[in-house]
Scaffold this motif. Structure first.
Motif, PDB file in Angstrom:
ATOM      1  N   LYS A 403     -25.977 -58.296  84.786  1.00 47.30           N
ATOM      2  CA  LYS A 403     -26.002 -56.883  84.407  1.00 47.30           C
ATOM      3  C   LYS A 403     -24.650 -56.217  84.647  1.00 47.30           C
ATOM      4  N   LYS A 406     -22.056 -57.146  82.082  1.00 45.27           N
ATOM      5  CA  LYS A 406     -22.434 -56.695  80.741  1.00 45.27           C
ATOM      6  C   LYS A 406     -21.965 -55.265  80.483  1.00 45.27           C
ATOM      7  N   SER A 595     -21.180 -56.944  66.399  1.00 48.99           N
ATOM      8  CA  SER A 595     -20.887 -57.415  67.753  1.00 48.99           C
ATOM      9  C   SER A 595     -20.105 -58.717  67.768  1.00 48.99           C
ATOM     10  N   ASP A 622     -25.830 -54.065  63.227  1.00 49.89           N
ATOM     11  CA  ASP A 622     -25.846 -53.878  64.687  1.00 49.89           C
ATOM     12  C   ASP A 622     -24.763 -52.902  65.132  1.00 49.89           C
ATOM     13  N   THR A 625     -22.937 -51.864  68.972  1.00 50.23           N
ATOM     14  CA  THR A 625     -23.175 -52.802  70.073  1.00 50.23           C
ATOM     15  C   THR A 625     -21.948 -53.603  70.439  1.00 50.23           C
ATOM     16  N   ASP A 644     -27.767 -49.921  65.269  1.00 51.44           N
ATOM     17  CA  ASP A 644     -28.566 -50.937  65.962  1.00 51.44           C
ATOM     18  C   ASP A 644     -29.839 -50.355  66.567  1.00 51.44           C
ATOM     19  N   LYS A 645     -30.861 -51.199  66.635  1.00 52.87           N
ATOM     20  CA  LYS A 645     -32.184 -50.806  67.148  1.00 52.87           C
ATOM     21  C   LYS A 645     -32.116 -50.287  68.580  1.00 52.87           C
ATOM     22  N   SER A 646     -31.166 -50.773  69.392  1.00 50.54           N
ATOM     23  CA  SER A 646     -31.097 -50.342  70.786  1.00 50.54           C
ATOM     24  C   SER A 646     -30.862 -48.847  70.903  1.00 50.54           C
ATOM     25  N   PHE A 647     -30.185 -48.237  69.919  1.00 47.28           N
ATOM     26  CA  PHE A 647     -29.980 -46.791  69.926  1.00 47.28           C
ATOM     27  C   PHE A 647     -31.205 -46.066  69.365  1.00 47.28           C
ATOM     28  N   ASP A 649     -34.313 -46.976  69.603  1.00 50.94           N
ATOM     29  CA  ASP A 649     -35.420 -46.990  70.555  1.00 50.94           C
ATOM     30  C   ASP A 649     -35.436 -45.737  71.427  1.00 50.94           C
ATOM     31  N   GLU A 650     -34.264 -45.184  71.709  1.00 54.26           N
ATOM     32  CA  GLU A 650     -34.174 -44.031  72.597  1.00 54.26           C
ATOM     33  C   GLU A 650     -33.600 -42.814  71.885  1.00 54.26           C
ATOM     34  N   SER A 656     -28.830 -40.790  73.871  1.00 58.25           N
ATOM     35  CA  SER A 656     -28.903 -41.665  72.710  1.00 58.25           C
ATOM     36  C   SER A 656     -28.886 -40.856  71.419  1.00 58.25           C
TER      37      SER A 656
END
Length: 724
Positions: A403, A406, A595, A622, A625, A644-647, A649-650, A656
């Motif tokens: 973590k 990252k 990415s 993406d 990312t 990207d989906k990670s943004f 989601d929130e 976000s």
């Protein structure tokens, strides 16, 4: 007169004689001490140079084993696959390890492939042949006799290495057999192909060694210098033949101290008490500087010059000391840490940024584990020996390292995001340090095989996992060759209001006959490693174009691997498929994963330019990312970004939402289309619509569909499909 003479003697002569005597003794003592200090420093440097040359010879052979003890190497050498040999046994050995030449021969010594690093005064092929022929002959005899002397867990195959001349140039020449790492390929002893590695000892190498160990003006000389100011070490072959000398200007701490105290000695002739004080102070300064220089030399011998961490030798020494002297109930833990995507960062931003990244990563791990022994053992590889109190938390610590590394790094206004893979090995009581580090290395391999950015703890099951991976690789080859288990599904992309599908994204799937669906995150990296990605890409392109031909009035996007896009033939492959199916180029979009770092920016730019000139649109997948999010938009001509989906989601949260809004505003300012990926709720749909997204994609609107289901949807036979 006598009284005057006595007064003169008492006032001037005796103090002068006393001053001269004291200063003379002091000068003689300092001169002797300076010589001793200089001799000690010179001897330490002499030993360090000798050790460096010895380690370099062993390191070259160790470097070779990274590619010569390998089933693929045996197979490709047998097949005479020169392109593969060039990429893995030639150029790669030069670019990664700095070898100046690499030659692959048959078991009889006939050359199959040769690589010579470019430069002036490169020796002829015959010169190389004459240099390595004696070593090759000895190794052939040993192989035929089944000799395994010298092999161990770290030395995987026998070999021959020596210092010799190659076309008049001094070099370390090492010969290793190309053998199977799994043992599944049977080789008759003495029939193995051979790999020759050459590292010249002149030109740039002395300067590199001098820079690393801080030797002033380290150079190679064919003859022994007569300059008494220089230190010299002979370079001798196994037979005792002197092939040349390393010479350098030794560090002379004593001489420096003597020069700095000369003024004090001069003043001592006039002021005896002041002179004594100055002499004592100078002696203290000399001693402290000598101690500092010795400390610095010891530090250089046991620490990495870039990060200040312990080096491989120091780590191994500390590990062996702790393990061999431990009690039966004492627990030990070794972690192997490898930075993910470091090579791409180095290639993209240059070595200064790469070096800075290594330093920052080392500092981050040191802050996380202040009591642990941390060492840098290679370019982007680290080992960690946990302290006793931390061993019970080994798994938690491994997760914290993943973590921690990252998190983004800010280097000279560059936003760099990498990751780390961690291998963990645990043991209790006295144990073999080599075996413990080997287990950590195996665990690291499994962490990487699991998709990187992860950790793995060594267990007996890992041998089975290795076999599974080899089986999976062969099954993927069979699936691609037979084109039976590789399938393409399609996920519709809707207008922001969800009124209907406006385009499609082609997604590749692998349905294994016994293991069921295999995740693309697992088999796509495997395909890239094995070179099957080009064949899989061809399957997807052909299937996607045939689907487009059945569905007029809709566009379709396909994902392209960075390896494909950086291949000169890729644009022609795309345009040929479009022409074969009679499709307009405007109906196809190529998605570049944001990415993914790019090694060959120039070729990627050429591929994008050719495709766009033909009418194919380009999207960045993406988006947000990677470590070049906005610079990539500036560097390449693109038409769309896919957030990207990670943004997504929130997206209903403050931070976000602000990030997504910033991406949309940037894209609108550049005249780009915007697609949001991974939309899974009606609330996300409404929010993204309000922020100005053009298109949406996700399970809330439609799951990926088979070709038949897609035709029903697009041609109006099915009016609405929602996630179940």
């Amino acid at each position: 007169m006598d009284r005057l003479q006595a007064r003169w003697v008492l006032r001037w002569a005796l103090p002068a004689l006393l001053s001269v005597a004291i200063c003379g003794l002091l000068f003689a003592a300092l001169t002797w001490a300076a010589r001793q200090a200089d001799d000690v420093a010179a001897a330490r440097q002499h030993d360090l140079v000798a050790l460096t040359v010895s380690k370099l010879r062993a390191a070259i052979a160790h470097d070779q084993e990274s590619a010569t003890v390998w089933d693929d190497a045996v197979q490709h050498t047998t097949d005479r696959d020169l392109d593969w040999l060039d990429g893995n046994l030639g150029k790669w050995m030069h670019s990664y390890f700095g070898h100046d030449a690499a030659i692959v021969t048959t078991s009889a010594g006939a050359p199959l492939y040769a690589f010579m690093a470019p430069g002036a005064d490169v020796p002829s092929a015959e010169a190389f042949h004459q240099a390595y022929l004696p070593l090759l002959t000895r190794l052939q005899a040993r192989l035929a006799a089944g000799d395994t002397e010298g092999t161990s867990d770290r030395v995987l195959s026998i070999g021959e290495a020596d210092l010799t001349h190659v076309g008049g140039r001094p070099a370390i020449v090492s010969v290793k057999p190309i053998v199977s790492d799994s043992g599944e390929i049977e080789q008759v002893p003495g029939s193995e192909a051979l790999h020759v590695a050459v590292r010249f000892l002149d030109r740039d190498l002395p300067a590199e060694i001098g820079k690393e160990y801080e030797f002033e003006d380290l150079q190679f000389s064919r003859t022994r210098t007569q300059d008494p100011q220089l230190s010299v070490i002979p370079l001798a072959s196994a037979s005792g033949e002197i092939i040349g000398y390393f010479q350098w200007r030794p560090f002379r701490p004593g001489h420096t101290v003597l020069e700095t105290t000369s003024l004090a000695l001069g003043l001592a002739l006039l002021f005896i008490f002041s002179a004594s004080s100055l002499a004592g102070n100078a002696l203290w300064r000399r001693s402290s500087r000598l101690a500092a220089s010795q400390t610095a030399l010891r530090h250089q011998a046991s620490h990495d010059s870039l990060t200040g961490l312990a080096n491989r030798a120091s780590f191994s020494e500390q590990l062996a000391e702790r393990l061999t002297a431990s009690r039966a109930e004492t627990a030990h833990c070794v972690l192997f840490v490898d930075l993910d995507r470091f090579k791409e960062v180095n290639d993209t931003f240059g070595h200064p940024v790469g070096d800075r990244l290594i330093t920052l990563a080392a500092a981050r791990m040191t802050r996380l584990l202040p009591q642990a022994t941390i060492a840098r053992i290679g370019g982007d590889e680290f080992t960690i020996l946990l302290d006793q109190d931390s061993v019970p938390r080994a798994e938690e610590i491994a997760e914290e390292i993943v973590k921690g590394l990252k998190q983004p790094f800010e280097i000279d206004d560059v936003h760099v995001v990498i990751g780390a893979s961690v291998g963990v090995a645990l043991e209790r009581g006295p144990c073999d340090p080599v075996e413990l580090t080997r287990r950590a290395d195996i665990a690291l391999y499994h962490a990487k095989a699991a998709g990187r950015n992860a950790y793995a703890i060594f267990g007996s099951h890992m041998d089975a996992l290795l076999r599974k991976r080899r089986t999976l690789e062969q099954d993927l080859r069979d699936a691609v060759a037979e084109r039976t288990a590789i399938e393409v599904v399609y996920q519709p992309v809707y207008d922001a209001d969800g009124s209907g599908p406006k385009s499609l994204e082609a997604l590749v799937r692998w349905n294994h006959p016994t293991m069921g669906p295999i995740s693309p995150a697992e088999f796509i990296p495997l395909a890239e490693e094995t070179g099957l990605i080009h064949e899989i890409g061809a399957i997807v392109i052909d299937e996607a174009c045939s689907t487009l031909a059945e569905l007029p009035g809709i566009t379709l996007s396909i994902n392209a691997s960075s390896i494909e896009l950086q291949t000169a033939s890729y644009p022609l492959k795309i345009l040929t498929a479009l022409a074969r199916w009679g499709l307009r180029a405007e109906r196809l979009e190529i998605e570049l994963t944001e990415s993914v770092a790019v090694a060959d920016k120039a070729q990627l730019a050429r591929s994008i330019r050719l495709l766009r000139e033909a009418g194919v649109t380009i999207a960045i997948d993406d988006f947000g990312t990677g470590y070049s999010t906005f610079s990539r938009v500036q560097s390449f001509d693109i038409d769309r970004i896919k957030i990207d989906k990670s943004f997504i989601d929130e997206v209903d949260q403050g931070n976000s939402r602000a990030l997504v809004a910033a991406m949309i505003h940037m894209a609108q300012a550049k005249g780009l289309k915007i697609t949001a990926e991974g939309v899974e709720t009606a609330e996300q749909q409404e929010t993204l619509k309000g922020l100005g997204c053009d298109n949406l994609q996700g399970f809330h609107l439609s799951r990926p569909l088979s070709r038949a289901a897609l035709r029903a949807l697009v041609l109006g036979q099915t009016t609405e499909i929602r996630a179940s």
